[in-house]
Motif scaffolding. Structure first.
Motif, short mmCIF file in Angstrom:
data_model
loop_
_atom_site.label_atom_id
_atom_site.label_comp_id
_atom_site.label_asym_id
_atom_site.label_seq_id
_atom_site.Cartn_x
_atom_site.Cartn_y
_atom_site.Cartn_z
N LEU A 1 3.64 15.87 2.25
CA LEU A 1 2.50 16.79 2.30
C LEU A 1 1.22 16.01 2.01
O LEU A 1 0.24 16.07 2.76
CB LEU A 1 2.69 17.90 1.26
N GLY A 2 1.25 15.25 0.92
CA GLY A 2 0.07 14.49 0.52
C GLY A 2 -0.35 13.45 1.54
O GLY A 2 -1.53 13.11 1.66
N ARG A 3 0.59 12.96 2.29
CA ARG A 3 0.28 11.91 3.27
C ARG A 3 -0.69 12.42 4.34
O ARG A 3 -1.41 11.63 4.96
CB ARG A 3 1.56 11.37 3.90
N PHE A 4 -0.71 13.73 4.58
CA PHE A 4 -1.64 14.28 5.56
C PHE A 4 -3.10 14.21 5.08
O PHE A 4 -4.01 14.43 5.86
CB PHE A 4 -1.25 15.73 5.91
N LEU A 5 -3.30 13.86 3.80
CA LEU A 5 -4.68 13.71 3.32
C LEU A 5 -5.40 12.56 3.99
O LEU A 5 -6.63 12.43 3.91
CB LEU A 5 -4.68 13.48 1.80
N GLN A 6 -4.66 11.69 4.68
CA GLN A 6 -5.32 10.57 5.36
C GLN A 6 -6.18 11.03 6.53
O GLN A 6 -7.02 10.27 7.00
CB GLN A 6 -4.28 9.54 5.82
N HIS A 7 -5.96 12.23 7.02
CA HIS A 7 -6.74 12.72 8.16
C HIS A 7 -7.83 13.66 7.63
O HIS A 7 -7.52 14.74 7.12
CB HIS A 7 -5.83 13.45 9.15
N ARG B 1 -5.54 19.97 0.66
CA ARG B 1 -6.00 19.82 -0.72
C ARG B 1 -5.58 20.98 -1.65
O ARG B 1 -5.00 20.74 -2.70
CB ARG B 1 -7.51 19.61 -0.75
N PRO B 2 -5.83 22.23 -1.23
CA PRO B 2 -5.44 23.31 -2.15
C PRO B 2 -3.92 23.39 -2.37
O PRO B 2 -3.47 23.73 -3.47
CB PRO B 2 -5.95 24.58 -1.46
N LEU B 3 -3.15 23.08 -1.33
CA LEU B 3 -1.69 23.11 -1.49
C LEU B 3 -1.22 22.02 -2.44
O LEU B 3 -0.35 22.22 -3.29
CB LEU B 3 -1.02 22.95 -0.11
N ALA B 4 -1.83 20.83 -2.27
CA ALA B 4 -1.46 19.70 -3.13
C ALA B 4 -1.86 19.97 -4.58
O ALA B 4 -1.07 19.74 -5.51
CB ALA B 4 -2.11 18.42 -2.62
N LYS C 1 0.84 -1.20 0.00
CA LYS C 1 0.00 0.00 0.00
C LYS C 1 0.87 1.25 0.00
O LYS C 1 1.97 1.25 0.55
CB LYS C 1 -0.87 0.00 1.25
N ALA C 2 0.32 2.31 -0.57
CA ALA C 2 1.06 3.58 -0.60
C ALA C 2 1.42 4.03 0.81
O ALA C 2 2.45 4.64 1.04
CB ALA C 2 0.23 4.64 -1.30
N SER C 3 0.56 3.67 1.78
CA SER C 3 0.80 4.09 3.16
C SER C 3 2.06 3.45 3.74
O SER C 3 2.60 3.92 4.72
CB SER C 3 -0.40 3.73 4.03
N GLN C 4 2.50 2.36 3.12
CA GLN C 4 3.65 1.64 3.68
C GLN C 4 4.97 1.98 2.98
O GLN C 4 6.02 1.57 3.43
CB GLN C 4 3.41 0.13 3.57
N LEU C 5 4.87 2.69 1.88
CA LEU C 5 6.10 2.98 1.13
C LEU C 5 6.79 4.21 1.71
O LEU C 5 6.20 5.27 1.82
CB LEU C 5 5.78 3.21 -0.34
N PRO C 6 8.06 4.05 2.08
CA PRO C 6 8.77 5.14 2.77
C PRO C 6 9.20 6.23 1.79
O PRO C 6 9.16 6.04 0.58
CB PRO C 6 10.00 4.42 3.32
N PRO C 7 9.63 7.38 2.33
CA PRO C 7 10.23 8.41 1.48
C PRO C 7 11.45 7.84 0.75
O PRO C 7 12.03 6.85 1.19
CB PRO C 7 10.68 9.48 2.48
N LEU C 8 11.80 8.45 -0.35
CA LEU C 8 12.98 8.01 -1.09
C LEU C 8 14.24 8.27 -0.28
O LEU C 8 14.35 9.28 0.40
CB LEU C 8 13.08 8.75 -2.42
N ILE D 1 2.86 13.34 -5.08
CA ILE D 1 1.60 13.90 -4.56
C ILE D 1 0.40 13.11 -5.10
O ILE D 1 -0.53 12.77 -4.36
CB ILE D 1 1.46 15.39 -4.95
N ALA D 2 0.45 12.81 -6.40
CA ALA D 2 -0.66 12.10 -7.03
C ALA D 2 -0.90 10.74 -6.36
O ALA D 2 -2.03 10.32 -6.14
CB ALA D 2 -0.38 11.91 -8.53
N GLU D 3 0.20 10.08 -6.03
CA GLU D 3 0.11 8.77 -5.36
C GLU D 3 -0.67 8.89 -4.05
O GLU D 3 -1.53 8.06 -3.74
CB GLU D 3 1.54 8.29 -5.11
N MET D 4 -0.38 9.92 -3.29
CA MET D 4 -1.06 10.11 -2.01
C MET D 4 -2.52 10.52 -2.21
O MET D 4 -3.42 10.05 -1.51
CB MET D 4 -0.32 11.17 -1.18
N ALA D 5 -2.76 11.42 -3.15
CA ALA D 5 -4.13 11.86 -3.41
C ALA D 5 -4.98 10.68 -3.87
O ALA D 5 -6.13 10.51 -3.44
CB ALA D 5 -4.13 12.97 -4.46
N ASP D 6 -4.40 9.85 -4.73
CA ASP D 6 -5.11 8.68 -5.25
C ASP D 6 -5.41 7.70 -4.12
O ASP D 6 -6.47 7.08 -4.08
CB ASP D 6 -4.24 8.02 -6.31
#
Ligand SMILES: [Zn+2]
Length: 764
Positions: free
Chosen positions: A331-337, A345-348, A70-77, A368-373
């Motif tokens: 940044l996008g990861r905060f979309l989970q909350h 959303r507007p920043l992303a 899952k995208a939630s499990q993939l770490p930063p590069l 970002i798209a990965e997190m939004a998706d």
């Protein structure tokens, strides 16, 4: 996902591995294996909070898995891209030299845990400060009573207060032993996490102490130095924030480092690692409730991430692209909350508008798209990321090519010559594989009739796209996803990339190694990858992939031969190799063990492989550990010594330089190396083939430039006079001549562009 460990251990540990982004420690010591990592005692699902492993992890999380994560499990590069460009087993050979020229292995060997476990209070602190980070790094592997004596709460508390006291006078470098104190604390949290019953609980006493230590360190003026000397400690202290689960308390440090970063930091790899490590604090902070509520009450961290990405778009075209793309992803990861979506959303969407799916800004767009998706799919239209997977596939992998009924390539950019050469390499590997594996068809219940090869245009493209498209960690040299072979319609694939650093030659990195995993999974190993790993089979799985890869390509595996000369392991020991062991043992020693067993004891291997093919894992294990046991260990020593001296006793890996004094003359199963010619000219060769020879194989490989291979059965081979040819970019070509005429056969390398350092090898 991540089923790279024995099944019983897969749950907790594989999550932990995914949760631990590798960090940049270009000069960090290699560490002993974290053997405790094999004994996690926390239940699966809670391991997201597992503290990060030791510096420059010596073990390999593997490059095989069942399917996507899952995208939630993939770490930063990671800031360190070296694992993408190294041969397997390369990045942590125990004999490597440290930055100071001292042997790391020696430094670690001179290290005795009893020196730590036998001391307390100020005496312990003094000893740690006088020790080395290499030595402290070995403590990540402590278990049992040693773990308890080194890391019980009272010990950790002493060290945390020592960090506080010493940080007050932090000189901006390691001269007062602060790196060792920080690493000791990290090791303690790591070991306690995996051995809580043994080490005992950590409570408010330690929490108060660690806060005082970290407060003091980050308050010290020299912790703001922009130097590698400071970066050594700073990067580890940032990881310690996360290990101690103080993600909420040090949001200010994250913001400060994001704000302070500028291009002057790029000259200091440890400063880059330090700033990149703040993304570990945010990535894993989502598992810490206090972190989430802190951001809810003060969302300025989200602004800091946005600002960093927006202000550093120019980094996307260079070596530090990961800093910007990680900012966008975090940044996008905060979309989970849901409470924070209105903020994010507007920043992303603004960042998505300023970037695009392809081209230089793609790493940020995709992050970002990965997190939004993943976290806000219902609103995909607002981001313009609806149908993300299909769009990525369509736009990023437009090249589709069918090699054979069982092999299909999806590529970002490959010429038809490159496609043909790669197809030929894969198709011809089949026969070679079956000859060595001696299988009689696929194992039962295997539906992996076709393989999909994904080929990105470079290691950078792999990092940009493969995580979002296939749900894989990309801090590796490629990934094989077997899926569930018992499922009808299952599609196994391996995800690879062009080795751009080898241009102008074209190579899909690790192509033949990864393809062996597919063939081995289909014809040798019953069931899926998790089933294969229920007993230690890694010596075979990775060793055989290396064996086929090197021998099929007729490349000498010199790194393994060098290891053979060291005699590090008994054969009987290697049968227990798993992925927690260092990569030298996994790949190079796996290769040596497989080669020895296949070539010296084929009857034993017939038995073992018959068990593997039937999924009889315990029977295979018993055969290796009991029937074979230590029986061959002494012969193995002799064989290793011979191998190191250049004679492994036959087998087709032992290709030597052709003997004839005339460099044009080839011979039986030999090579001519270091060949060259200038544009338009030839390197001419011939050899005498005995009557009755069924097949002659000619391979050209290595070097630089562009040589094409020509064959003639009568007279010098040229572009105008040949019966078979292998052309295309680069120097990797193979010709197979069926029923070559007896007597002289002619082979030429034609320089389409000047070439040098090429090798021609014959096999018949
Ligand atoms: Zn492999």
């Amino acid at each position: 996902m991540g089923a790279v460990l024995p099944l019983a251990l897969a749950g907790a540990m594989s999550l932990a591995l995914l949760a631990q982004p590798a960090q940049a420690q270009p000069n960090s010591p290699s560490a002993a294996t974290a053997s405790n990592a094999s004994q996690p005692s926390r239940p699966a699902g809670s391991a997201d909070l597992a503290p990060q492993a030791q510096q420059s992890p010596a073990s390999d999380p593997g490059h095989q898995a069942e399917g996507r994560s899952k995208a939630s499990q993939l770490p930063p590069l990671s800031a360190d891209k070296s694992p993408l460009k190294e041969a397997y087993g390369e990045h942590d050979a125990p004999s490597e030299q440290g930055a100071d020229g001292k042997s790391r292995a020696k430094a670690a060997a001179a290290c005795d845990p009893a020196d730590f476990t036998g001391r307390t209070g100020s005496e312990l602190v003094r000893f740690i400060r006088a020790s080395t980070t290499d030595c402290v790094n070995t403590l990540f592997s402590l278990t049992g009573s040693s773990a308890q004596l080194a890391f019980r709460e009272a010990q950790m508390t002493s060290v945390a207060y020592a960090l506080r006291d010493n940080a007050a006078y932090y000189p901006g470098d390691g001269s007062t032993g602060i790196p060792q104190l920080v690493l000791y604390l990290r090791a303690g949290y790591y070991v306690q996490w995996y051995n809580p019953d043994v080490v005992g609980p950590y409570g408010p006493t330690l929490r108060t102490a660690i806060r005082s230590g970290l407060d003091a360190f980050f308050a010290s003026p020299r912790s703001r130095d922009v130097t590698d000397d400071n970066g050594e400690t700073l990067s580890e202290a940032v990881i310690l924030i996360d290990s101690a689960q103080e993600n909420a308390r040090y949001i200010s440090v994250v913001k400060r480092m994001l704000a302070d970063y500028d291009s002057t930091w790029n000259a200091f790899s440890r400063m880059l690692a330090a700033v990149n490590n703040v993304y570990t604090v945010t990535f894993r902070g989502h598992q810490v409730p206090a972190f989430v509520s802190a951001v809810e009450s003060d969302p300025s961290l989200i602004d800091a991430l946005h600002r960093f990405a927006a202000d550093h778009l120019s980094l996307l075209e260079g070596d530090q692209a990961y800093l910007t793309s990680n900012a966008g992803r975090e940044l996008g990861r905060f979309l989970q909350h849901t409470s924070l979506r209105g903020k994010v959303r507007p920043l992303a969407t603004a960042l998505l508008r300023d970037t695009s799916l392809t081209g230089p800004t793609a790493p940020l767009w995709v992050g970002i798209a990965e997190m939004a998706d993943y976290y806000d799919k219902a609103n995909c239209a607002a981001y313009g990321v609806c149908d993300l997977q299909e769009r990525l596939k369509r736009e990023v992998l437009p090249v589709r090519h069918t090699c054979s009924p069982s092999i299909r390539i999806l590529a970002q950019q490959m010429t038809s010559a490159e496609l043909n050469a790669s197809c030929t390499s894969l198709i011809q590997q089949d026969a070679y594989f079956h000859r060595i594996a001696k299988d009689s068809g696929p194992v039962a219940d295997d539906n992996n009739t076709t393989i999909e090869v994904i080929a990105y245009d470079s290691s950078t493209d792999y990092q940009t796209y493969a995580g979002a498209m296939y749900g894989i960690d990309t801090n590796n040299g490629g990934m094989y996803l077997e899926g569930d072979p018992s499922a009808v319609g299952n599609q196994p694939r391996f995800i690879a990339y062009e080795a751009e650093w080898l241009r102008p030659d074209f190579h899909i990195w690790n192509l033949n190694h990864e393809y062996t995993h597919y063939l081995d999974g289909r014809f040798t190993m019953y069931g899926d990858f998790a089933a294969n790993m229920t007993t230690p089979t890694i010596w075979w799985v990775e060793g055989f992939a290396e064996y086929i890869s090197y021998h099929y390509r007729q490349e000498p595996y010199t790194a393994a031969m060098t290891e053979a000369g060291k005699g590090t392991y008994a054969l009987s020991t290697l049968f227990s190799t798993d992925y927690s062991h260092d990569t030298t043992r996994v790949y190079r020693w796996g290769y040596l063990a497989v080669r020895y067993m296949l070539e010296k004891h084929p009857a034993d291997m017939d038995k073992v492989l018959a068990h593997y093919r039937a999924g009889q894992w315990s029977a295979a294990r018993t055969y290796l550990t009991t029937t074979v046991g230590t029986r061959y260990d002494s012969d193995w020593r002799t064989w290793l010594a011979g191998c190191a001296a250049g004679d492994c006793g036959g087998g087709d890996g032992a290709v030597t330089e052709c003997a004839d004094s005339d460099p044009r003359v080839l011979g039986e199963n030999c090579r001519r190396s270091n060949l060259s010619a200038t544009t338009g000219n030839y390197s001419y060769h011939y050899l005498y083939v005995p009557a009755g020879t069924k097949q002659l194989k000619i391979t050209v490989s290595g070097g630089t430039g562009d040589a094409d291979l020509y064959y003639s059965g009568s007279g010098w081979a040229t572009t105008g006079s040949s019966t078979q040819r292998a052309t295309g970019a680069g120097n990797s070509h193979t010709l197979t001549i069926s029923n070559p005429r007896s007597g002289a056969n002619y082979i030429s390398l034609h320089a389409v562009a000047s070439f040098g350092g090429a090798t021609v090898t014959t096999a018949y």
